[in-house]
Write an enzyme that holds these catalytic residues in place. Structure first.
Site, PDB file in Angstrom:
ATOM      1  N   HIS A 278    -118.232 -52.315 -47.044  1.00 25.34           N
ATOM      2  CA  HIS A 278    -117.205 -51.960 -47.948  1.00 25.34           C
ATOM      3  C   HIS A 278    -115.889 -52.309 -47.388  1.00 25.34           C
ATOM      4  O   HIS A 278    -115.085 -52.054 -48.151  1.00 25.34           O
ATOM      5  CB  HIS A 278    -117.564 -50.669 -48.375  1.00 25.34           C
ATOM      6  CG  HIS A 278    -117.073 -49.678 -47.450  1.00 25.34           C
ATOM      7  ND1 HIS A 278    -117.653 -49.306 -46.194  1.00 25.34           N
ATOM      8  CD2 HIS A 278    -116.083 -48.566 -47.333  1.00 25.34           C
ATOM      9  CE1 HIS A 278    -117.589 -48.653 -45.579  1.00 25.34           C
ATOM     10  NE2 HIS A 278    -116.159 -47.981 -46.278  1.00 25.34           N
ATOM     11  N   CYS A 279    -115.676 -52.621 -46.294  1.00 30.41           N
ATOM     12  CA  CYS A 279    -114.369 -52.615 -45.782  1.00 30.41           C
ATOM     13  C   CYS A 279    -113.889 -53.971 -44.958  1.00 30.41           C
ATOM     14  O   CYS A 279    -113.194 -54.658 -45.762  1.00 30.41           O
ATOM     15  CB  CYS A 279    -114.145 -51.889 -44.457  1.00 30.41           C
ATOM     16  SG  CYS A 279    -114.131 -49.914 -45.005  1.00 30.41           S
ATOM     17  N   ILE A 280    -114.626 -54.563 -44.121  1.00 29.78           N
ATOM     18  CA  ILE A 280    -114.137 -55.800 -43.378  1.00 29.78           C
ATOM     19  C   ILE A 280    -114.133 -57.039 -44.104  1.00 29.78           C
ATOM     20  O   ILE A 280    -113.201 -57.739 -44.081  1.00 29.78           O
ATOM     21  CB  ILE A 280    -114.927 -55.976 -42.055  1.00 29.78           C
ATOM     22  CG1 ILE A 280    -114.939 -54.523 -41.094  1.00 29.78           C
ATOM     23  CG2 ILE A 280    -114.514 -57.253 -41.360  1.00 29.78           C
ATOM     24  CD1 ILE A 280    -115.781 -54.882 -39.889  1.00 29.78           C
TER      25      ILE A 280
END
Length: 445
Positions: A278-280
């Site tokens: 969900h981030c990188i």
């Protein structure tokens, strides 16, 4: 005015001190539910909010849908009344603290999509009362809390920093990492003003091993973006070197292992079939979008994004070449994918490169099946469209029946010797077969 701010501030501060404050967490996903556990374990009463009634019903029944949160923990805390969940946003008024843990995806143009944050702020604003603290934890670009969330909350007619308080503290979850949970990862905190910062620090210091106050909301927001951009750029570097070294017939994984022996100045990053989670894959584009608004290009970030998003195409190309060597076309070939989670040993499929690979293979006529011990059925995803599938049993027969076995996620449950023995062809994107004696049926991608 001073009397009003002191009343609201001191009232909430006392509740935090004696832990009578009710902590509301909005978004019962991979960030929100572990956060509930962190606060409940140190004595706070917690109220979870989610728009998905299925999640809420499971929580009421004491059932977990996240691997590293035990059903027994949920059931016991529901039973004693320390934790409850609801879809009713009107109940946000019951919470003294509201922590926003909702998705912040990209739209089709790779621009920030803050609709979930905005809808949550609107829901909070409808029942916002004096003496509440609102903290955004969702990863976003610097300025979101002040320029997007705050104006929506101010529509309530209440004064920020006087009637209610606002802070930003980025989540730092690493699903599946047994060494780090929400409770033992230091917490960066930025406040709208002094009282907001003080209250947020007093909230988190009861539950988190270490707190790091910073000078502003924007510094806290930029901190998380920097952390994830750092990883994205370095992963892009090794992904690009993977393609280069493949042409030179060099094994990048062996090169990395050799470079790791240097005791200073080098940190190992590893290539893969693409970025997931969900981030990188998402957060660096928030920063590049913000830079464009400032009239400045962010060449490193844009280039890293291009390289990382091209990795599924590289994997498919290597698969097609390997099948071609066996005089088999991709159309009609049976492809067995091992792992659809975005990283090993988790039940988290968000933004997994497995879905991008599926979307490339299906139009080419490949017959795709998958096995993942953590994901029995493919969920609906915001960013991908593909035929619904269920995990098949991994046996000698299912391995032998596949024209190619494609390793996307190297879960610890997989017996790599068994897979190498029974598969006709293995395409290894994770160096999972690195310790297996080299065989003709194993190709790295």
């Amino acid at each position: 005015m001073a009397e009003n701010v002191l009343h609201s501030y001191e009232s909430l501060r006392q509740k935090l001190a004696d832990q009578s404050a009710v902590v509301g967490v909005i978004g019962m996903g991979y960030v929100g539910l572990p956060l509930v556990k962190t606060f409940a374990d140190c004595g706070y009463q917690c109220l979870g909010f989610d728009t998905d009634p299925n999640k809420v019903e499971k929580l009421h029944r004491g059932e977990s849908y996240i691997k590293h949160i035990a059903s027994e923990w949920i059931a016991s805390n529901v039973k004693i009344g320390r934790f409850s969940a609801t879809c009713d946003t009107a109940r946000m008024a019951e919470a003294d603290v509201l922590l926003i843990c909702v998705p912040t995806p990209l739209d089709s143009s790779r621009d920030p999509d803050l609709k979930y944050v905005e809808l949550t702020a609107e829901a909070i604003g409808k029942s916002l009362r004096k003496g509440q603290l609102v903290v955004l934890e969702s990863t976003t670009y610097p300025g979101t809390t002040r320029d997007v969330v705050l104006p929506i909350l101010q529509k309530s007619g209440l004064e920020p920093g006087i009637d209610f308080f606002v802070a930003y503290s980025p989540e730092r979850e690493d699903p599946g990492n047994p060494q780090f949970s929400a409770a033992n990862i230091p917490k960066v905190i930025g406040g709208l003003e002094h009282h907001s910062l003080q209250l947020a620090c007093e909230l988190y210091e009861k539950a988190i091993v270490e707190i790091i106050p910073v000078s502003s909301l924007e510094v806290a927001e930029a901190c998380k973006i920097l952390e994830n951009t750092y990883r994205a750029v370095n992963i892009a570097l090794v992904n690009e070197l993977k393609v280069l070294f493949d042409r030179m017939d060099l094994d990048l994984w062996e090169v990395i292992e050799a470079a790791k022996t240097k005791p200073f100045g080098f940190q190992a990053f590893y290539p893969g079939p693409g970025l997931g989670g969900h981030c990188i894959p998402i957060d660096p584009f928030y920063l590049s979008w913000l830079a464009r608004k400032q009239g400045m290009p962010t060449r490193f970030i844009e280039l890293a994004g291009e390289i990382n998003t091209s990795m599924p195409q590289f994997v498919v190309q290597k698969l097609m070449l390997a099948l071609n060597d066996q005089q088999k076309p991709i159309r009609g070939s049976k492809i067995l994918m091992l792992g659809v989670a975005y990283k090993p040993n988790v039940d988290d499929p968000r933004e997994s490169p497995a879905f991008a690979i599926m979307e490339l293979l299906e139009p080419l006529g490949a017959q795709i099946q998958y096995n993942d011990p953590y994901i029995p059925k493919l969920p609906s995803m915001r960013s991908f469209e593909f035929s619904q599938k269920e995990s098949i049993e991994l046996t000698a027969d299912t391995l032998a029946e596949a024209d190619a076995v494609l390793i996307v996620t190297n879960h610890k449950e997989y017996d790599w010797e068994f897979i190498a023995k029974h598969a006709k062809l293995v395409i290894d994107t994770r160096n999972a077969m690195g310790k297996i004696e080299q065989r003709d049926n194993i190709r790295k991608a």
